[in-house]
Design a protein around this motif. Sequence first.
Motif, PDB file in Angstrom:
ATOM      1  N   ARG A   5      46.474  38.528  48.945  1.00  0.00           N
ATOM      2  CA  ARG A   5      45.274  39.114  49.541  1.00  0.00           C
ATOM      3  C   ARG A   5      45.291  40.609  49.269  1.00  0.00           C
ATOM      4  O   ARG A   5      46.332  41.242  49.344  1.00  0.00           O
ATOM      5  CB  ARG A   5      45.240  38.866  51.040  1.00  0.00           C
ATOM      6  CG  ARG A   5      45.036  37.425  51.407  1.00  0.00           C
ATOM      7  CD  ARG A   5      45.017  37.305  52.937  1.00  0.00           C
ATOM      8  NE  ARG A   5      44.837  35.939  53.314  1.00  0.00           N
ATOM      9  CZ  ARG A   5      43.678  35.416  53.683  1.00  0.00           C
ATOM     10  NH1 ARG A   5      42.606  36.171  53.732  1.00  0.00           N
ATOM     11  NH2 ARG A   5      43.585  34.152  54.013  1.00  0.00           N
ATOM     12  N   ASP A   7      42.900  44.341  49.942  1.00  0.00           N
ATOM     13  CA  ASP A   7      41.802  44.889  50.743  1.00  0.00           C
ATOM     14  C   ASP A   7      40.668  45.367  49.835  1.00  0.00           C
ATOM     15  O   ASP A   7      40.788  45.399  48.611  1.00  0.00           O
ATOM     16  CB  ASP A   7      42.296  45.996  51.684  1.00  0.00           C
ATOM     17  CG  ASP A   7      42.879  47.193  50.958  1.00  0.00           C
ATOM     18  OD1 ASP A   7      42.373  47.556  49.875  1.00  0.00           O
ATOM     19  OD2 ASP A   7      43.848  47.782  51.481  1.00  0.00           O
ATOM     20  N   ASP A   8      39.565  45.749  50.448  1.00  0.00           N
ATOM     21  CA  ASP A   8      38.365  46.147  49.699  1.00  0.00           C
ATOM     22  C   ASP A   8      38.600  47.376  48.824  1.00  0.00           C
ATOM     23  O   ASP A   8      38.043  47.490  47.737  1.00  0.00           O
ATOM     24  CB  ASP A   8      37.193  46.403  50.650  1.00  0.00           C
ATOM     25  CG  ASP A   8      36.703  45.129  51.311  1.00  0.00           C
ATOM     26  OD1 ASP A   8      36.951  44.039  50.751  1.00  0.00           O
ATOM     27  OD2 ASP A   8      36.057  45.219  52.370  1.00  0.00           O
ATOM     28  N   GLU A   9      39.414  48.315  49.309  1.00  0.00           N
ATOM     29  CA  GLU A   9      39.683  49.526  48.540  1.00  0.00           C
ATOM     30  C   GLU A   9      40.447  49.212  47.248  1.00  0.00           C
ATOM     31  O   GLU A   9      40.129  49.736  46.180  1.00  0.00           O
ATOM     32  CB  GLU A   9      40.480  50.520  49.393  1.00  0.00           C
ATOM     33  CG  GLU A   9      40.657  51.868  48.757  1.00  0.00           C
ATOM     34  CD  GLU A   9      41.393  52.839  49.670  1.00  0.00           C
ATOM     35  OE1 GLU A   9      41.521  53.999  49.260  1.00  0.00           O
ATOM     36  OE2 GLU A   9      41.836  52.445  50.771  1.00  0.00           O
ATOM     37  N   LEU A  11      40.459  46.262  45.729  1.00  0.00           N
ATOM     38  CA  LEU A  11      39.535  45.506  44.887  1.00  0.00           C
ATOM     39  C   LEU A  11      38.581  46.447  44.150  1.00  0.00           C
ATOM     40  O   LEU A  11      38.339  46.287  42.957  1.00  0.00           O
ATOM     41  CB  LEU A  11      38.748  44.498  45.715  1.00  0.00           C
ATOM     42  CG  LEU A  11      37.714  43.678  44.940  1.00  0.00           C
ATOM     43  CD1 LEU A  11      38.390  42.848  43.850  1.00  0.00           C
ATOM     44  CD2 LEU A  11      36.924  42.799  45.879  1.00  0.00           C
ATOM     45  N   ALA A  12      38.062  47.444  44.838  1.00  0.00           N
ATOM     46  CA  ALA A  12      37.149  48.401  44.201  1.00  0.00           C
ATOM     47  C   ALA A  12      37.847  49.141  43.063  1.00  0.00           C
ATOM     48  O   ALA A  12      37.269  49.347  41.990  1.00  0.00           O
ATOM     49  CB  ALA A  12      36.617  49.396  45.230  1.00  0.00           C
ATOM     50  N   GLN A  15      38.175  46.747  40.146  1.00  0.00           N
ATOM     51  CA  GLN A  15      36.886  46.487  39.505  1.00  0.00           C
ATOM     52  C   GLN A  15      36.433  47.659  38.644  1.00  0.00           C
ATOM     53  O   GLN A  15      35.720  47.470  37.664  1.00  0.00           O
ATOM     54  CB  GLN A  15      35.832  46.145  40.550  1.00  0.00           C
ATOM     55  CG  GLN A  15      36.051  44.774  41.141  1.00  0.00           C
ATOM     56  CD  GLN A  15      35.097  44.452  42.269  1.00  0.00           C
ATOM     57  OE1 GLN A  15      34.633  45.334  42.982  1.00  0.00           O
ATOM     58  NE2 GLN A  15      34.820  43.168  42.443  1.00  0.00           N
TER      59      GLN A  15
END
Length: 111
Positions: A5, A7-9, A11-12, A15
């Motif tokens: 897993r 976190d969003d940070e 993942l950003a 990406q």
Amino acid sequence: MRTIRIDDEVLACLQQHARPGDTPNQMVRRFLGLNDLPPRAYAPYAVTAALQANPGSTAAEIARAAKVGYSTAVRVLTALADDGTATRKPGERTGPDRRGNTGYRWWPAQQ
């Protein structure tokens, strides 16, 4: 294979470094400096994404963009042409006698 897993940070950040057709696993592997060539199972996705991003390219150009071998790109492109999702046209003639050929140029099929 294990699942992790993030976190969003994170993942950003991943990406931002993504290439067309990348899977999440490919993004992480490249970010970690591991082999970034897609496994054979991902080749059709990588070639399709490279074709979408580079319409009118030769198979060699698409192979470089997709980070796959030339023969793999040709195999996938031919399959795409057979199922009607890609089209190809002969390249222009080159050389002083116009006998040379730059190879086929490939496009995504019109929707």
